[in-house]
Design an enzyme around this catalytic site. Structure first.
Site, PDB file in Angstrom:
ATOM      1  N   ASP A  41      -6.955  17.006 -32.071  1.00 23.75           N
ATOM      2  CA  ASP A  41      -5.841  17.678 -31.419  1.00 23.75           C
ATOM      3  C   ASP A  41      -6.165  19.170 -31.430  1.00 23.75           C
ATOM      4  O   ASP A  41      -7.079  19.622 -32.140  1.00 23.75           O
ATOM      5  CB  ASP A  41      -4.507  17.380 -32.116  1.00 23.75           C
ATOM      6  CG  ASP A  41      -3.314  17.673 -31.202  1.00 23.75           C
ATOM      7  OD1 ASP A  41      -3.483  18.415 -30.203  1.00 23.75           O
ATOM      8  OD2 ASP A  41      -2.200  17.184 -31.479  1.00 23.75           O
TER       9      ASP A  41
HETATM   10  C1  BGC Z   1      -0.660  18.429 -28.612  1.00 25.62           C
HETATM   11  C2  BGC Z   1      -1.493  17.406 -27.902  1.00 25.62           C
HETATM   12  C3  BGC Z   1      -2.000  17.964 -26.605  1.00 25.62           C
HETATM   13  C4  BGC Z   1      -2.775  19.222 -26.886  1.00 25.62           C
HETATM   14  C5  BGC Z   1      -3.335  19.874 -25.636  1.00 25.62           C
HETATM   15  C6  BGC Z   1      -1.370  19.746 -28.733  1.00 25.62           C
HETATM   16  O1  BGC Z   1      -0.479  20.721 -29.172  1.00 25.62           O
HETATM   17  O2  BGC Z   1      -0.296  17.958 -29.884  1.00 25.62           O
HETATM   18  O3  BGC Z   1      -0.748  16.245 -27.669  1.00 25.62           O
HETATM   19  O4  BGC Z   1      -2.785  17.020 -25.946  1.00 25.62           O
HETATM   20  O5  BGC Z   1      -1.916  20.163 -27.508  1.00 25.62           O
HETATM   21  O6  BGC Z   1      -2.336  20.450 -24.878  1.00 25.62           O
END
Ligand code: BGC
Length: 975
Positions: A372
């Site tokens: 993530d």
């Molecule tokens: C989220 C993810 C997301 C990523 C990219 C993170 O803050 O938890 O689900 O895919 O950001 O935007």
């Protein structure tokens, strides 16, 4: 990579750093919850702190205001905190100077007395299993091996490391390996459409899809998502979300996934992934794992140096949280995203047991694990633990160009800290997925060329012209937005499907006097006052109307203003349009016969009927919103309570007080407590419309006017209070330590399982929903397809061996920046400044050299193939006893035998009263009968034996119950 370099980037490194630089700030950071003063705790709870993501929100360039305001609020809060801090700091200093005794006495000064959180509660699992061990991936791995063998070390690193936040056009980007012939990849959110894109569908949210219980629609939505992502030039879609699973009904991101049950979540995730990947786009199963709340999910984001640790036992992990991931891997998901939180005190993105052991060995995952965004917390350690790609490439700080991999990974391979076999496997897995999904087909996935960037949109501007590398010092403007419309048209307009899904995901929970469906010429005939010229319909509440500033007025949809059709955060998209309920009501009611009075505010005077006139029928709209932790609205990220927001309860009570026929529509991210008015006699009908996406109003009108049957069923339990969900159902809103510890003590008993185990009557149970017709169930037949045996077949031997490569460490000279290379500021490159490599022994984690036994539960994608053998066929006849065509969801619940003793320990094994194990939705014409069949697999009929480390089918009698909800199970049989 040297030891120091790696330590400074690890959690231990952070601690060390904190200790070494004792300052007021660091003191502040290391206090545990008991030491924080109340004001500060309130601030923590309110979450007004500036989030790194907020700073970089594209909303600055795209759509503004919501974020701007939040930024201002954040600055104010920051100043306040700064004042508090400096005050605290002086007090602390004074006490420090006052003498060591006070410190030893521990009076408000436990900073170094308090033990830091323990490491190593998650067992080691090394080395990382290699990809390329299954027949169905063999061809892709062979092609990938040919390509990877042409890659230099820096090219391999390029495949594993993002180029940095906003360095390229997508939210995540890799730079590719041009010489070897591997393109850059674009990774884009997300679960309900293409984030930051134009002319793309804003689909109903996952929770709405879960509420359809319709496998076909789940697949079709996936297909639509996949097609749109492909046409916009996205390689990897960052969804579907299946964690959070919904342990806490207030979890801020529950709405991105499909409901609070592993089987519902698993089936919906798998159908979605099949759809996405049938279009050639790589799907991402996220967030792995136990990322159940937003508070403290991420180090730094919540002003704590560590993320929350979800402490979870092995059986609960397997039977609950891992289940949907296993289903996703079984259908060949290309990528898994590890989450921000820690699991058993080890960061999910460097947890070797979870990544190497569970995901890659036991579940046989053949794709690549991506982090993530900034969830990676260590360099070498995460590579060894099984992470394959770091996103967005940045290390511990957003967009500073300092990756934990990139050049550091290059160095770590060159100095031998990361085995060359590991980097080969990391690159190989990614390239293999690319082949497996057919992305080498240049007609479908054109290679990005100079002057023709892929994707054909930019996440960072709405203008046609923009920067290719937004966060860098490259100011060149090129065409970045082609405004390609990917929504389909005519019969294939995706909005039609979105509307169908939203309608089927609308759950009718109360329908007194059969007030619904409505007639366009007014209410049901028996409620109509014929003396009046027109039938009077009052529509109340802000949620019925459009936002005058447009549906995208708040950045990332992080506010609850006007009609609510999506939660907020990275899972939200830009609405191309949003049909508000009032518009659909106005176009459906026959205005020659019906007078609509709109009162589109929640602020209603008690004597509203004196002002707006008496109404024959009142439709009241209320909401409850939540979203991802980097943003907040009204101090909410997770929902700390489950009541309607913005005075919704009062609104309903006021309307119902003067309107005999009141219908309540709830748009919400999940369960809402309805107790303050649900039993009022004037509240005739209640519709839980979840989060419908762009076609909100039209979908609602389809249900209200009966153009389709009301066929949604609850994907969560609606309790009478938050406490009904048990202690585990509450968000931890105040940290209980410097690294908050959240023990999943309730084990398997979340949502309806908790209600059943504790004989708590919910308001509306999991699986419940009314229809406009009636159904009966009869003739349950259980047929043994395979006999009961305790254990699955032995793990099958690998028939395919992973490709091999030279293990020679390349000459460091090949990894140095090429002469004359133009470096962009903050852009992450794989190159080193010079070829001097320090060789110091890397402190491999304890257990690193102990090879682990292969899991007996492994041997196939999703686990041992024998786990998916069907043992029982359940068939039942369903008759539509009403007057119109309708849809019923046949739900199959299993109760395990009583008195089961574990095969290895002899200890009694407890089970939930019942657990959903399968379902089918059937459309049945009036008076007709259909036979519905659901087959139960070995896994459905087994528990995870911790001692045996395998799934065990217990001896004894299983009860299979079939019906219309988790508490309406008219038929039961034994097996
Ligand atoms: C989220 C993810 C997301 C990523 C990219 C993170 O803050 O938890 O689900 O895919 O950001 O935007």
């Amino acid at each position: 990579m040297t030891r120091e370099a790696d330590l400074s980037s690890s959690r231990e490194g952070l601690l060390k750093h904190g200790a070494a630089t004792l300052s007021c700030d660091s003191l502040d950071n290391y206090r545990s919850s008991s030491e924080l003063d109340l004001d500060e705790l309130e601030l923590l709870e309110g979450q007004t702190s500036p989030r790194p993501r907020g700073e970089w929100s594209p909303s600055k360039r795209k759509k503004d205001n919501g974020k701007e305001n939040e930024h201002k609020r954040a600055q104010k809060a920051k100043r306040k905190r700064g004042w508090l801090r400096s005050k605290t700091c002086w007090v602390v200093s004074a006490i420090l100077l006052g003498g060591l005794l006070v410190l030893m006495g521990g009076f408000k000064m436990f900073v170094y007395k308090k033990p830091q959180p323990m490491d190593g509660l998650s067992p080691p699992w090394y080395p990382s299993p290699k990809g390329g061990t299954y027949l169905q991936w063999q061809k892709s791995y062979l092609m990938a091996a040919t390509l990877v063998s042409k890659m230099s070390l820096v090219e391999k690193v390029n495949v594993t490391t993002g180029t940095g936040w906003a360095s390229d056009l997508c939210v995540g980007n890799t730079a590719g390996a041009f010489d070897a012939g591997f393109p850059p990849l674009c990774l884009q959110d997300g679960p309900l459409g293409i984030r930051f894109a134009d002319h793309a569908t804003a689909w109903p949210a996952g929770i709405t899809v879960g509420a359809t219980w319709n496998k076909d629609l789940m697949y079709k939505r996936g297909r639509g998502l996949g097609l749109e992502h492909r046409l916009k030039g996205v390689n990897v879609m960052l969804g579907p979300a299946m964690g959070p699973l919904g342990r806490m009904p207030g979890g801020g991101r529950n709405w991105e996934g499909f409901g609070s049950d592993p089987v519902l979540q698993g089936i919906a995730a798998a159908q979605t992934i099949r759809g996405i990947q049938d279009e050639g786009v790589i799907a991402t199963a996220k967030h792995y794992i136990a990322n159940e709340q937003e508070h403290f999910r991420q180090a730094g984001e919540w002003e704590l140096p560590h993320a929350i640790s979800s402490n979870i036992d092995d059986r609960t992990l397997h039977e609950l949280y891992l289940w949907p991931f296993a289903d996703s891997i079984r259908v060949g998901v290309g990528s898994v995203m590890c989450s921000y939180n820690m699991v058993n005190s080890s960061s999910a993105c460097s947890n070797s047991k979870l990544l190497n052991g569970v995901l890659k060995d036991e579940l046989g995952f053949q794709g690549f694990v991506q982090s993530d965004w900034l969830a990676q917390r260590s360099g070498v350690a995460s590579a060894l633990a099984g992470l394959d790609m770091t996103m967005p490439g940045d290390g511990l700080i957003w967009a500073d160009g300092q990756s934990l991999w990139g050049p550091r990974l290059t160095e770590a391979v060159l100095n031998g800290s990361v085995p060359i076999e590991r980097i080969n496997d990391m690159a190989l897995r990614t390239v293999a997925v690319w082949y497996q999904l057919g992305q080498d087909n240049q007609t479908l996935f054109p290679i990005p060329l100079e002057g023709n960037p892929r994707p054909n949109f930019s996440s960072w501007t709405n203008d046609k012209m923009g920067h290719l590398h937004e966060s860098t010092d490259d100011d060149t403007m090129v065409v970045v937005n082609n405004f390609t419309d990917v929504q389909g048209d005519g019969k294939n307009f995706h909005g039609r499907l979105a509307q169908e899904i939203a309608a089927e995901g609308t759950v009718l929970v109360k329908n007194g006097d059969n007030i619904l469906p409505l007639s366009p010429s007014g209410g049901p005939e028996h409620t109509r006052d014929r003396r009046r010229a027109k039938y009077n319909v009052g529509v109340f509440g802000e949620d019925a109307g459009p936002n005058p500033k447009g549906p995208n007025a708040c950045a990332d949809r992080s506010c609850n203003d006007f009609t609510l059709a999506s939660g907020w955060g990275s899972g939200a998209v830009e609405f191309p349009f949003l049909t508000p309920p009032i518009e659909a009501l106005e176009s459906t009611f026959d205005l020659d016969q019906v007078q609509i009075t709109q009162v589109l505010t929640n602020d209603l005077p008690d004597d509203w009927s004196a002002v707006h006139g008496t109404q024959d029928l009142c439709i009241v709209f209320i909401t409850s919103d939540a979203g991802e932790g980097f943003a907040s609205w009204n101090h909410i990220t997770d929902r700390i309570d489950l009541y309607p927001q913005k005075g919704g309860d009062d609104l309903v009570k006021k309307v119902a007080a003067s309107c005999a026929n009141t219908i309540v529509i709830v748009h919400a991210v999940g369960a809402v407590i309805l107790e303050r008015w649900i039993d009022l006699p004037n509240v005739k009908a209640v519709v839980l419309a979840n989060l419908p996406g762009e076609e909100s109003g039209n979908a609602l009108a389809d249900v209200l006017f009966g153009r389709v049957d009301a066929s949604g069923r609850l994907p969560y339990t609606v309790g009478k209070s938050l406490s009904d969900y048990g202690p585990g159902g509450k968000i931890m809103a105040k940290p209980n330590g410097v690294a908050p510890q959240q023990d999943f003590n309730e084990g398997l008993l979340i949502d309806y399982r908790h209600f059943d185990a504790n004989s708590i009557t919910p308001r509306y149970e999991f699986g419940f929903g009314l229809s406009y017709t009636t159904f009966t169930f009869s003739d349950l037949k259980l047929k043994t397809l395979k006999p009961k045996t305790p254990l699955p077949s032995p793990r099958p031997n690998a028939t395919v061996l992973p490709p091999t490569f030279s293990t020679l460490i390349p000459d460091p000279e090949t990894a140095v920046f090429p002469a004359g290379f133009r470096k962009l500021k903050n852009y992450i490159y794989p190159y080193l400044d010079n070829s001097t490599i320090k060789h110091e022994p890397y402190p491999y984690p304890p257990g690193y050299n102990t090879a682990q036994p292969l899991s007996p539960a492994g041997g196939g994608e999703g686990g041992n193939p024998s786990l998916y053998d069907e043992h029982v066929s359940v068939s039942v006849n369903v008759t539509n006893t009403g007057k119109r065509t309708g849809k019923q969801v046949v739900q199959v619940y299993v109760s395990f035998p009583s008195d089961v003793a574990d095969v290895s320990t002899g200890r009694k094994i407890d089970f939930p009263v019942r657990a959903l194990r399968g379902f089918e939705k059937a459309e049945i014409n009036a008076t007709e009968t259909t036979t519905v069949e659901v087959n139960l697999t070995r896994k459905d009929l087994s528990y995870w034996s911790v001692g045996r480390q395998n799934w065990v089918m217990p001896d004894g009698e299983f009860t299979v119950a079939v019906g219309a909800s988790s508490r309406d199970l008219p038929l039961q049989g034994s097996w």
